[in-house]
Design a protein around this motif. Structure first.
Motif, PDB file in Angstrom:
ATOM      1  N   CYS A  26     -11.281 -15.991  32.219  1.00 44.15           N
ATOM      2  CA  CYS A  26      -9.930 -15.435  32.389  1.00 44.15           C
ATOM      3  C   CYS A  26      -9.718 -14.228  31.482  1.00 44.15           C
ATOM      4  O   CYS A  26      -9.175 -13.210  31.912  1.00 44.15           O
ATOM      5  N   ILE A  33      -5.796 -17.019  36.791  1.00 39.99           N
ATOM      6  CA  ILE A  33      -6.643 -17.915  37.582  1.00 39.99           C
ATOM      7  C   ILE A  33      -7.709 -17.069  38.269  1.00 39.99           C
ATOM      8  O   ILE A  33      -7.520 -15.877  38.496  1.00 39.99           O
ATOM      9  N   PHE A  34      -8.820 -17.694  38.572  1.00 39.91           N
ATOM     10  CA  PHE A  34      -9.918 -16.935  39.172  1.00 39.91           C
ATOM     11  C   PHE A  34     -10.528 -17.706  40.325  1.00 39.91           C
ATOM     12  O   PHE A  34     -10.306 -18.899  40.496  1.00 39.91           O
ATOM     13  N   THR A  35     -11.300 -16.975  41.095  1.00 42.62           N
ATOM     14  CA  THR A  35     -12.062 -17.555  42.185  1.00 42.62           C
ATOM     15  C   THR A  35     -13.476 -17.022  42.099  1.00 42.62           C
ATOM     16  O   THR A  35     -13.715 -15.972  41.500  1.00 42.62           O
ATOM     17  N   TYR A  47     -17.016 -13.846  39.569  1.00 43.25           N
ATOM     18  CA  TYR A  47     -15.679 -14.389  39.344  1.00 43.25           C
ATOM     19  C   TYR A  47     -14.694 -13.236  39.319  1.00 43.25           C
ATOM     20  O   TYR A  47     -14.917 -12.243  38.615  1.00 43.25           O
ATOM     21  N   ASP A  49     -10.207 -12.146  39.808  1.00 44.37           N
ATOM     22  CA  ASP A  49      -8.815 -12.590  39.735  1.00 44.37           C
ATOM     23  C   ASP A  49      -8.381 -13.119  41.098  1.00 44.37           C
ATOM     24  O   ASP A  49      -8.436 -12.405  42.100  1.00 44.37           O
ATOM     25  N   ASP A  50      -7.964 -14.364  41.146  1.00 40.50           N
ATOM     26  CA  ASP A  50      -7.528 -14.980  42.398  1.00 40.50           C
ATOM     27  C   ASP A  50      -6.280 -14.306  42.953  1.00 40.50           C
ATOM     28  O   ASP A  50      -5.994 -14.403  44.142  1.00 40.50           O
TER      29      ASP A  50
END
Length: 127
Positions: A26, A33-35, A47, A49-50
């Motif tokens: 993060c 939050i991440f994806t 990874y 940033d969501d």
């Protein structure tokens, strides 16, 4: 462990040390939050940033995937590897190979509506 940070605003990819704590992801990508995106066959992932598409202004990069497609991603990206159990390990892709597969697309204006996202490249990036 070795990881790579993709910074599309600076148009730079650099080696970073990841300590195994997901909170560090993060911090490195500047996200709450991440994806994970899986463009590589060797279990390396990116990874991001969501909520990257929900920013009115964000910077974009594209990655050439092993399946022959290209995927646009928004904001910073962190490239890490994974083992058979899904635990993070050092990235397997070389920095030189990653640089060949990443294209920086610049600043984008993102409009969110009930119909989805409309993305417009900005002519001037001094934002």
């Amino acid at each position: 462990m070795k990881a790579y940070l993709i910074d599309p605003r600076k148009r730079k990819i650099s080696k970073v040390d990841y300590n195994g704590d997901f909170h560090q992801i993060c911090g490195l990508i500047n996200a709450d939050i991440f994806t994970a995106v899986y463009p590589f066959n060797n279990r390396d992932s990116i990874y991001v940033d969501d909520m990257g598409l929900y920013e009115e202004l964000n910077y974009c990069f594209s990655v050439k995937c092993d399946n022959g497609t290209t995927q646009d991603l928004y904001g910073n990206g962190l490239v890490l590897g994974a083992n058979e159990e899904g635990e993070s390990v050092a990235v397997k892709t070389s920095l030189a190979e990653l640089k060949k597969r990443i294209s920086f697309r610049g600043a984008m204006h993102i409009v969110t509506s009930n119909n989805g996202f409309q993305i417009y490249p900005l002519e001037h990036e001094d934002v």
